[in-house]
Design an enzyme around this catalytic site. Structure first.
Site, mmCIF file in Angstrom:
data_model
loop_
_atom_site.group_PDB
_atom_site.id
_atom_site.type_symbol
_atom_site.label_atom_id
_atom_site.label_comp_id
_atom_site.label_asym_id
_atom_site.label_seq_id
_atom_site.Cartn_x
_atom_site.Cartn_y
_atom_site.Cartn_z
ATOM 1 N N HIS A 150 -11.375 3.808 -43.327
ATOM 2 C CA HIS A 150 -12.721 4.184 -43.783
ATOM 3 C C HIS A 150 -13.791 3.191 -43.328
ATOM 4 O O HIS A 150 -14.981 3.484 -43.405
ATOM 5 C CB HIS A 150 -12.750 4.370 -45.311
ATOM 6 C CG HIS A 150 -12.739 3.098 -46.109
ATOM 7 N ND1 HIS A 150 -11.590 2.578 -46.661
ATOM 8 C CD2 HIS A 150 -13.733 2.247 -46.470
ATOM 9 C CE1 HIS A 150 -11.888 1.478 -47.337
ATOM 10 N NE2 HIS A 150 -13.180 1.254 -47.223
ATOM 11 N N ASP A 181 -5.074 4.844 -44.879
ATOM 12 C CA ASP A 181 -6.358 4.146 -44.807
ATOM 13 C C ASP A 181 -6.261 2.880 -43.967
ATOM 14 O O ASP A 181 -6.802 1.831 -44.327
ATOM 15 C CB ASP A 181 -6.894 3.820 -46.200
ATOM 16 C CG ASP A 181 -8.382 3.465 -46.180
ATOM 17 O OD1 ASP A 181 -9.041 3.745 -45.155
ATOM 18 O OD2 ASP A 181 -8.884 2.910 -47.181
ATOM 19 N N SER A 261 -13.525 -4.436 -47.705
ATOM 20 C CA SER A 261 -12.598 -3.453 -47.143
ATOM 21 C C SER A 261 -12.003 -3.932 -45.832
ATOM 22 O O SER A 261 -12.718 -4.341 -44.914
ATOM 23 C CB SER A 261 -13.324 -2.131 -46.871
ATOM 24 O OG SER A 261 -13.320 -1.306 -47.994
#
Length: 408
Positions: A150, A181, A261
């Site tokens: 993402h 992911d 992230s």
């Protein structure tokens, strides 16, 4: 508490307001859908399916409430690998090795976290795309970086930077796997600083609740910030960007925020035990509340070799939706709420209302357990589902298929 969100940083203050608006819209849409479904089928409550939604800033926000769970297996599938054209490729590349880890002894006058940061942080990078920024880290001498799917989103090239004083480096997105992911970015290895020593992976099955957990990343764009905490729980599940489930997720109270992230979660030996991916937030908030989630290192070790070669990872798929509302689940098992047309389960004779109690003779206690069981299989595998139907048990042979690009 709102559903976990991806810790992706663009214009984070604007994103927080945008998330609140999107959640309100999603809840209104869910209620309208539930009312319409209830009117069409009196006596049965309709529940929303939690799906990912892309905002105008290219990030992913959790939408609606969890009532039904699409089962296709989680992130760590021993599935076959496909080449870039979707044709059967050669045998699976071997998983990356796990390296034994032992606690680092800090030097005099330095904390363990400080020692680990000094060793690991030079390999941690910021990754910037057209819509925001995240974190990544170097894993070998060939210029291979790991981050979240993402984070790179749909971009095929990104800007990579080692530290605040580093140069902007062009990174090429080599492969992505929305089901776990994870993504691989490649840079010219000669562009990496000499002190950027590749990080190594630990075996995440050895992680225990209470272990030290150290996160390094770029929260809110603040370069290579370190936070320390513990592993606060194991075996969590998360929704992947394509709507399927990631299993065996590590929960930590180490503070992670938007921008973390794709960064590493490290043990007390400086080995990577996970890739930071999502956080739980309070209603209307976007910051840390002490609950963060990382994709486990064993998932990363399994998926990365294929992504590094530019392949797609194929995961096993059962093709059912499981009712996970505890108010309607009174006995152990996974209750089939719906079937995908021509999916593996429907083709094998599974019916709506069946309660799956075992896979290949191994008990299934709930929806998550069924997902984990499928997750351990590969496309093409045959499994035996034990189901309860109208008060009696029956065994059904199902041949699993490859998971579609997103939840149907």
């Amino acid at each position: 508490m709102t559903p976990p969100k991806h810790i992706w940083s663009g214009g984070w203050q604007e994103e927080s307001e945008e998330d609140a608006r999107l959640r309100a819209e999603a809840e209104a849409a869910r209620r309208a859908q539930a009312e319409a479904a209830a009117a069409a089928a009196p006596g049965r409550e309709a529940e929303g399916v939690r799906t990912p939604r892309r905002t105008s800033r290219g990030r992913i926000a959790g939408v609606a409430t969890v009532g039904l769970l699409a089962v296709g297996g989680g992130a760590f599938a021993a599935g076959a690998l496909l080449d870039g054209n979707g044709n059967d490729g050669p045998a699976n590349p071997a998983a990356l090795p796990a390296v034994a880890s032992k606690p680092i002894t800090p030097t005099r006058g330095q904390t363990r976290a400080g020692t680990i940061y000094a060793q690991a942080s030079p390999a941690v990078v910021s990754i910037r795309t057209a819509t925001g920024s995240g974190t990544g880290f170097l894993i070998d001498d060939q210029g291979t970086l790991v981050t979240n799917d993402h984070v790179v989103d749909t971009d095929r090239t990104v800007t990579v930077k080692f530290g605040t004083d580093g140069r902007n480096i062009r990174g090429v997105v080599r492969g992505v796997d929305p089901s776990s992911d994870l993504a691989v970015v490649h840079i010219d290895p000669s562009q990496a600083p000499a002190d950027a020593k590749p990080l190594q992976f630990a075996d995440s099955t050895g992680v225990q609740v209470g272990d030290v957990a150290i996160a390094i990343g770029n929260p809110f764009g603040l370069d290579r910030t370190v936070t320390e905490g513990i592993v606060s729980s194991l075996g969590r599940t998360l929704q992947a960007p394509n709507g399927f489930q990631i299993d065996d997720v590590i929960q930590t109270d180490a503070a992670i925020n938007p921008g973390n992230s794709g960064g590493p979660l490290l043990d007390d030996g400086g080995r990577v035990i996970g890739v930071n991916s999502q956080i739980a937030t309070s209603v209307g908030g976007s910051g840390n509340v002490g609950i963060g989630f990382a994709v486990p290192s064993n998932t990363v070790r399994q998926v990365l070799p294929g992504l590094k070669q530019g392949r797609s990872v194929s995961h096993a798929w059962l093709g059912v939706t499981i009712d996970s509302n505890p108010a309607r689940i009174t006995t152990p098992g996974a209750s089939i709420a719906s079937l995908n047309t021509n999916g593996p389960a429907e083709s094998a004779g599974v019916q709506v209302g069946d309660l799956v109690t075992a896979v290949d003779g191994q008990p299934v206690s709930d929806a998550s357990a069924l997902s984990t069981a499928i997750n351990r299989k590969a496309p093409g595998d045959h499994i035996t589902l034990t189901v309860e139907r109208n008060g009696s048990k029956t065994d059904i042979d199902v041949q699993l298929k490859a998971r579609p690009a997103k939840t149907p």
